[in-house]
Design a protein around this motif. Sequence first.
Motif, PDB file in Angstrom:
ATOM      1  N   LEU A 141      38.563  31.088  38.464  1.00  0.00           N
ATOM      2  CA  LEU A 141      37.877  30.166  37.570  1.00  0.00           C
ATOM      3  C   LEU A 141      37.669  30.807  36.200  1.00  0.00           C
ATOM      4  CD1 LEU A 141      35.157  28.666  39.959  1.00  0.00           C
ATOM      5  CD2 LEU A 141      37.263  27.559  39.161  1.00  0.00           C
ATOM      6  N   ARG A 142      37.541  29.979  35.200  1.00  0.00           N
ATOM      7  CA  ARG A 142      37.425  30.488  33.823  1.00  0.00           C
ATOM      8  C   ARG A 142      36.232  31.426  33.672  1.00  0.00           C
ATOM      9  NH1 ARG A 142      38.028  26.437  28.833  1.00  0.00           N
ATOM     10  NH2 ARG A 142      40.145  26.495  29.704  1.00  0.00           N
ATOM     11  N   ARG A 143      35.137  31.142  34.364  1.00  0.00           N
ATOM     12  CA  ARG A 143      33.937  31.977  34.203  1.00  0.00           C
ATOM     13  C   ARG A 143      34.074  33.336  34.898  1.00  0.00           C
ATOM     14  NH1 ARG A 143      32.209  28.015  37.919  1.00  0.00           N
ATOM     15  NH2 ARG A 143      31.484  28.822  39.940  1.00  0.00           N
ATOM     16  N   TYR A 144      35.128  33.485  35.699  1.00  0.00           N
ATOM     17  CA  TYR A 144      35.370  34.771  36.364  1.00  0.00           C
ATOM     18  C   TYR A 144      36.609  35.433  35.756  1.00  0.00           C
ATOM     19  CZ  TYR A 144      31.908  33.124  39.728  1.00  0.00           C
ATOM     20  OH  TYR A 144      30.761  32.664  40.317  1.00  0.00           O
ATOM     21  N   ASN A 180      29.138  43.518  37.814  1.00  0.00           N
ATOM     22  CA  ASN A 180      28.937  42.279  37.056  1.00  0.00           C
ATOM     23  C   ASN A 180      29.356  41.095  37.933  1.00  0.00           C
ATOM     24  OD1 ASN A 180      29.007  40.102  35.334  1.00  0.00           O
ATOM     25  ND2 ASN A 180      30.169  41.132  33.722  1.00  0.00           N
ATOM     26  N   PRO A 181      28.423  40.219  38.288  1.00  0.00           N
ATOM     27  CA  PRO A 181      28.774  39.099  39.181  1.00  0.00           C
ATOM     28  C   PRO A 181      29.831  38.173  38.601  1.00  0.00           C
ATOM     29  CG  PRO A 181      26.576  38.807  38.243  1.00  0.00           C
ATOM     30  CD  PRO A 181      26.996  40.203  37.912  1.00  0.00           C
ATOM     31  N   LYS A 182      30.036  38.219  37.271  1.00  0.00           N
ATOM     32  CA  LYS A 182      31.046  37.369  36.644  1.00  0.00           C
ATOM     33  C   LYS A 182      32.430  38.017  36.634  1.00  0.00           C
ATOM     34  CE  LYS A 182      27.919  34.706  33.711  1.00  0.00           C
ATOM     35  NZ  LYS A 182      27.616  34.267  32.327  1.00  0.00           N
ATOM     36  N   LYS A 183      32.515  39.247  37.110  1.00  0.00           N
ATOM     37  CA  LYS A 183      33.802  39.939  37.178  1.00  0.00           C
ATOM     38  C   LYS A 183      33.982  40.532  38.576  1.00  0.00           C
ATOM     39  CE  LYS A 183      35.073  39.121  32.961  1.00  0.00           C
ATOM     40  NZ  LYS A 183      36.198  38.177  32.710  1.00  0.00           N
ATOM     41  N   GLY A 240      27.372  50.704  36.658  1.00  0.00           N
ATOM     42  CA  GLY A 240      28.683  51.244  36.987  1.00  0.00           C
ATOM     43  C   GLY A 240      28.670  52.162  38.184  1.00  0.00           C
ATOM     44  N   ARG A 241      28.398  51.635  39.345  1.00  0.00           N
ATOM     45  CA  ARG A 241      28.384  52.454  40.559  1.00  0.00           C
ATOM     46  C   ARG A 241      28.641  51.562  41.758  1.00  0.00           C
ATOM     47  NH1 ARG A 241      22.250  53.432  42.669  1.00  0.00           N
ATOM     48  NH2 ARG A 241      21.472  51.355  42.286  1.00  0.00           N
ATOM     49  N   ILE A 242      28.751  52.183  42.934  1.00  0.00           N
ATOM     50  CA  ILE A 242      28.800  51.373  44.153  1.00  0.00           C
ATOM     51  C   ILE A 242      27.373  50.863  44.373  1.00  0.00           C
ATOM     52  CG2 ILE A 242      29.009  51.461  46.656  1.00  0.00           C
ATOM     53  CD1 ILE A 242      31.448  52.967  46.507  1.00  0.00           C
ATOM     54  N   GLU A 294      33.236  39.912  46.153  1.00  0.00           N
ATOM     55  CA  GLU A 294      32.077  39.689  45.299  1.00  0.00           C
ATOM     56  C   GLU A 294      31.579  40.999  44.687  1.00  0.00           C
ATOM     57  OE1 GLU A 294      29.053  37.359  47.203  1.00  0.00           O
ATOM     58  OE2 GLU A 294      30.490  35.844  47.891  1.00  0.00           O
ATOM     59  N   SER A 295      30.920  40.880  43.519  1.00  0.00           N
ATOM     60  CA  SER A 295      30.501  42.081  42.791  1.00  0.00           C
ATOM     61  C   SER A 295      29.083  41.959  42.243  1.00  0.00           C
ATOM     62  CB  SER A 295      31.470  42.340  41.628  1.00  0.00           C
ATOM     63  OG  SER A 295      31.531  41.212  40.767  1.00  0.00           O
ATOM     64  N   ASN A 296      28.261  41.170  42.903  1.00  0.00           N
ATOM     65  CA  ASN A 296      26.898  40.959  42.423  1.00  0.00           C
ATOM     66  C   ASN A 296      26.011  42.151  42.756  1.00  0.00           C
ATOM     67  OD1 ASN A 296      24.567  39.920  41.431  1.00  0.00           O
ATOM     68  ND2 ASN A 296      24.350  38.298  42.950  1.00  0.00           N
ATOM     69  N   ARG A 297      26.007  43.129  41.843  1.00  0.00           N
ATOM     70  CA  ARG A 297      25.251  44.371  41.986  1.00  0.00           C
ATOM     71  C   ARG A 297      25.760  45.244  43.121  1.00  0.00           C
ATOM     72  NH1 ARG A 297      18.823  43.321  40.726  1.00  0.00           N
ATOM     73  NH2 ARG A 297      19.096  42.313  38.705  1.00  0.00           N
ATOM     74  N   ARG A 298      26.821  44.842  43.756  1.00  0.00           N
ATOM     75  CA  ARG A 298      27.438  45.634  44.826  1.00  0.00           C
ATOM     76  C   ARG A 298      28.928  45.645  44.528  1.00  0.00           C
ATOM     77  NH1 ARG A 298      24.748  45.753  49.682  1.00  0.00           N
ATOM     78  NH2 ARG A 298      26.626  45.285  50.857  1.00  0.00           N
ATOM     79  N   ASP A 299      29.475  46.838  44.252  1.00  0.00           N
ATOM     80  CA  ASP A 299      30.829  46.851  43.713  1.00  0.00           C
ATOM     81  C   ASP A 299      31.434  48.239  43.823  1.00  0.00           C
ATOM     82  OD1 ASP A 299      33.062  45.833  42.429  1.00  0.00           O
ATOM     83  OD2 ASP A 299      32.138  45.678  40.460  1.00  0.00           O
ATOM     84  N   SER A 300      32.773  48.260  43.793  1.00  0.00           N
ATOM     85  CA  SER A 300      33.482  49.528  43.621  1.00  0.00           C
ATOM     86  C   SER A 300      33.588  49.777  42.121  1.00  0.00           C
ATOM     87  CB  SER A 300      34.871  49.451  44.260  1.00  0.00           C
ATOM     88  OG  SER A 300      35.570  48.321  43.782  1.00  0.00           O
TER      89      SER A 300
END
Length: 259
Positions: free
Chosen positions: A182-185, A232-235, A25-27, A198-204
């Motif tokens: 997509l359903r998985r997202y 979360n890369p799925k979100k 839960g971080r940038i 994208e949010s794969n380990r890099r995110d607000s």
Amino acid sequence: MANLSVHLAALILLGAALCAAQPRGRILGGREATSHQRPYMASVQVNGKHVCGGFLVAEQWVLSAAHCLEDVADGKVHVLLGAHSLSQREPSKRLYDILRAVPHPDSRRDTIDHDLLLLQLSEKAVLGPAVQPLPWQREDRDVAAGTLCDVAGWGVVSHTGRQPDRLQYLTLPVLDRATCNLRRYHDGTVTERMMCAESNRRDSCKGDSGGPLVCGGVAEGVVTSGSRVCGNPKKPGIYTRVASYAAWIDGVMAGAEAA
């Protein structure tokens, strides 16, 4: 040799445990910004505590996210401009009272639709190298997938909820809406008035809500306040598209000037 194998296995398990313990839960993948290189950034504060980001769109107006003030009740809201560090003294820093807080009329607690908030400062901001409005997108069209955009904030930097004192930033690629839905997202919940990154380990994350997603020097989106697991890369991260609300933004500001 047996002892060596046991030792190596222990190191591998320790490494795996450390990786698992890394905060989500971080940038993620972000770093400290260069001081005052983003002079539009605002810290929206309640009772002296940072709760959300925002950005200066005009001398007397800051744009943020509607959900930021949902639970304020009788709390005192201020906007801090010209800051890099939230705690240290800086000549450019100034705390402004709020004259009006105008959430989008269609924003609701149970949805991230229309998650925008305009804050009218009690006086025009004192502009300078560390305090400047950010141009925002008025042409209502999608940003091309893969476009690299900048997001910054003082949001949480660890799974324990620790917030940084100094402004953090990262660069994220835009994700096209069809993929994001997509359903998985996000399974069809992303509307045409939103965009994804994208949010794969890099995110607000929490505390970054209301801050701008800046593409090519222009604010394209606003970080929404939706609840999800950051990184979360799925979100993928969801952002409210500013251009889709140009008429509302202009109308609120013009109406205040006419009053």
